[in-house]
Design a protein around this motif. Structure first.
Motif, PDB file in Angstrom:
ATOM      1  N   ARG A 188      -7.067   6.689  -0.999  1.00 56.42           N
ATOM      2  CA  ARG A 188      -6.162   6.088  -0.016  1.00 56.42           C
ATOM      3  C   ARG A 188      -4.760   5.843  -0.566  1.00 56.42           C
ATOM      4  O   ARG A 188      -4.075   4.912  -0.146  1.00 56.42           O
TER       5      ARG A 188
ATOM      6  N   VAL B 113      -1.041   3.997   1.180  1.00 57.74           N
ATOM      7  CA  VAL B 113      -0.033   3.105   0.581  1.00 57.74           C
ATOM      8  C   VAL B 113       1.354   3.713   0.762  1.00 57.74           C
ATOM      9  O   VAL B 113       2.294   3.026   1.191  1.00 57.74           O
TER      10      VAL B 113
ATOM     11  N   ALA C 222       2.369   3.522   4.405  1.00 58.60           N
ATOM     12  CA  ALA C 222       2.667   2.136   4.796  1.00 58.60           C
ATOM     13  C   ALA C 222       4.030   1.712   4.260  1.00 58.60           C
ATOM     14  O   ALA C 222       4.819   1.083   4.982  1.00 58.60           O
ATOM     15  N   LEU C 223       4.321   2.082   3.016  1.00 54.74           N
ATOM     16  CA  LEU C 223       5.613   1.709   2.421  1.00 54.74           C
ATOM     17  C   LEU C 223       6.763   2.369   3.182  1.00 54.74           C
ATOM     18  O   LEU C 223       7.737   1.706   3.545  1.00 54.74           O
TER      19      LEU C 223
ATOM     20  N   LEU D 180       7.106   0.893   6.718  1.00 52.06           N
ATOM     21  CA  LEU D 180       7.639  -0.470   6.687  1.00 52.06           C
ATOM     22  C   LEU D 180       9.140  -0.458   6.409  1.00 52.06           C
ATOM     23  O   LEU D 180       9.901  -1.206   7.042  1.00 52.06           O
TER      24      LEU D 180
ATOM     25  N   GLY E  48       5.359  -1.699  -4.812  1.00 51.62           N
ATOM     26  CA  GLY E  48       4.727  -0.541  -4.165  1.00 51.62           C
ATOM     27  C   GLY E  48       4.454   0.581  -5.154  1.00 51.62           C
ATOM     28  O   GLY E  48       3.352   1.150  -5.177  1.00 51.62           O
TER      29      GLY E  48
ATOM     30  N   VAL F 168       1.643  -0.253  -7.463  1.00 54.32           N
ATOM     31  CA  VAL F 168       0.336  -0.046  -6.831  1.00 54.32           C
ATOM     32  C   VAL F 168      -0.033   1.445  -6.862  1.00 54.32           C
ATOM     33  O   VAL F 168      -1.161   1.805  -7.219  1.00 54.32           O
TER      34      VAL F 168
ATOM     35  N   ARG G  70      -3.172   2.999  -8.787  1.00 57.14           N
ATOM     36  CA  ARG G  70      -4.216   3.744  -8.067  1.00 57.14           C
ATOM     37  C   ARG G  70      -4.446   5.113  -8.706  1.00 57.14           C
ATOM     38  O   ARG G  70      -5.570   5.593  -8.774  1.00 57.14           O
TER      39      ARG G  70
END
Lengths: 250, 243
Positions: free
Chosen positions: A16, A20, A23-24, A27, A66, A69, A73
């Motif tokens: 996933r 991320v 989404a970043l 946003l 971000g 992360v 990951r």
């Protein structure tokens, strides 16, 4: 190298990481567009300039954590599965570092693409009356990639060196915080904070009139020397990071 | 049983660098907020209230929720790794005690962080020669923020338990915090646990954001904490071991 990259791609399945990245990017676009919902004529007349000024600020808040992360990951499965010991008998450690880096840069590139497309989409959606300067758009894209590459390099190195992924995330959180706060300081101080570089190359400055409560954006000269120095520092971090990873005992 | 579970959780946290985050992260707003306050004295009215707005400006809006999330994710990461999940599922411990123990440890972590924020605020005020004692309202706001942290901890513990990833719940808290700025601006702050933190801490506001709304605020905090606490217990009861 291509085969090794493909292996990284397969390992990234069902992790996933795409979620991320998406989404970043989403946003950042929504945050940028949010301020233009009730824009007046003067806001629309400097719509693109406003976005080129604000988006680097949002990048400073969001991207350090971000990217931490994303790096975590992409590196964590090697730590979790204790695979480095076996993997490094089959492939050179330098190559593994580079492959992971390319994987991370791919996500950074996608975020930069989403943000750039978001600028164009906001201009079309809110009918900006300011003419879009392609040079500024290209500069925005390039500086976002450069600053993001530095931060990602730092985070990937930490994620590979530290078994406990808590530490790189704490560094990412501190980076977001320090980068944002440092912007309130004189340039000589803020330039010492690597996470603030999302904002250091912005080609637009703002003048705030307290009486009329109006903001005026105006172009400034691109700090070419600073940018080249920053690129040199990024190469330095790459060399040191790779060296540290290669020398690390698995 | 609960006390024993809390003791176990404490043991798991030994030698973790979580405490470093709890000590280091509040230093940034304290130092930088104070310098920012000193640099903007022409615009700001000198006083404890404005120093508070500068120090909580970004801490409450963006960073306190990810900090709680970091702690919660770490607490559950230990269970998600090395087949510890199976040990957890087969341990002769009631599920509620496991969930409550993790909640107690996460809340204590945030309580200590908030205390540290308070100490740094008072110290920075005294260092720059602020006169008189700090207003009691600010200490009240710190307490309200701490209580809101309980709601965030409950939500984040649930997310960290349900998502077997260390980093995703943290980024969700970060995104939630940013989204909550919009929610708060719309006057719907009580609907988001992250917005409760901003409202509780009175982030970047001189006037009391909870004027006459303390009871709805406390009810929202209790509601989120209970709802997600119960969800965690139900979810963990239904979850099987991982072969």
């Amino acid at each position: 190298m291509i085969r090794q990259l493909r292996a990284e791609q397969i390992k990234a399945r069902r992790r996933r990481v795409w979620a991320v990245t998406a989404a970043l990017g989403l946003l950042l676009c929504l945050w940028g567009a949010f301020n233009y919902r009730h824009a007046d004529v003067s806001d629309l007349a400097q719509g693109y300039s406003g976005l080129f000024y604000q988006l680097p600020l949002f990048n400073t808040i969001l991207l350090p954590l971000g990217l931490a992360v994303i790096a975590s990951r992409l590196c964590d499965w090697e730590i979790k599965g204790n695979t480095l010991k076996l993997l490094c008998t089959l492939q050179k450690k330098e190559r593994l570092y580079d492959c992971k880096l390319l994987m991370g840069f791919k996500h950074l590139f996608l975020i930069a693409c989403m943000e750039t497309t978001g600028i164009l989409a906001a201009g079309a959606r809110f009918h900006f009356t300011e003419k879009l300067k392609i040079r500024l758009l290209a500069l925005h894209f390039m500086t976002l990639l450069a600053a993001g590459a530095f931060v990602y390099l730092l985070q990937q190195t930490l994620s590979l060196l530290w078994e406990n992924q808590l530490a790189p995330l704490v560094v990412g959180l501190i980076g977001s915080f320090a980068g944002l706060f440092s912007l309130y300081f004189p340039k000589e101080i803020s330039r010492l904070v690597p996470w603030s570089y999302f904002c250091q190359f912005t080609p637009i400055l703002m003048d705030w009139n307290r009486e009329t409560r109006q903001q005026r954006f105006y172009p400034t000269e691109f700090p070419t020397a600073l940018f080249l120095g920053f690129l040199a520092a990024t190469v330095g971090v790459y060399i040191i990071g790779k060296l540290l990873f290669v020398r690390k005992e698995d | 049983m609960l006390i024993r579970c809390i003791r176990t959780e404490n043991k798991k946290l030994k030698h973790s660098i979580l405490w470093l985050a709890c000590l280091a992260i509040p230093l940034i707003p304290a130092v930088m907020g104070t310098f920012n306050y000193l640099g903007n004295l022409e615009i700001l009215t000198p006083g404890w209230h404005n120093l508070w707005t500068q120090e909580t400006l970004f801490y409450a809006n963006f960073f306190s929720a990810p900090l709680v999330a970091l702690c919660c994710a770490y607490l559950w990461r230990l269970e998600h790794r090395n087949h510890n999940w199976n040990a957890l599922m087969t341990a002769p411990v009631p599920v509620w005690a496991t969930v409550l123990a993790k909640f107690a440890v996460a809340f204590r972590f945030f309580l200590i962080t908030q205390l540290w924020v308070g100490i740094l605020f008072l110290a920075s005020g005294k260092c720059i020669g602020m006169e008189g004692p700090a207003p009691v309202e600010i200490l009240g706001q710190l307490l309200r923020g701490t209580l809101a942290g309980a709601a965030v901890a409950a939500v984040q513990l649930f997310l960290s338990m349900a998502i077997p990833s260390f980093t995703l719940p943290v980024i969700l808290a970060f995104i939630g915090s940013i989204g909550s700025i919009y929610v708060t601006a719309k006057g719907l702050g009580f609907l988001s646990p992250y917005a409760l933190l901003m409202l509780g801490m009175n982030a970047n506001h001189q006037e009391n954001m909870l004027e006459g709304q303390l009871f709805p605020f406390l009810a929202a905090v209790a509601g989120f904490a209970l709802l997600f606490g119960l969800l965690s217990i139900i979810w963990l009861k239904k979850k099987d071991i991982r072969a």
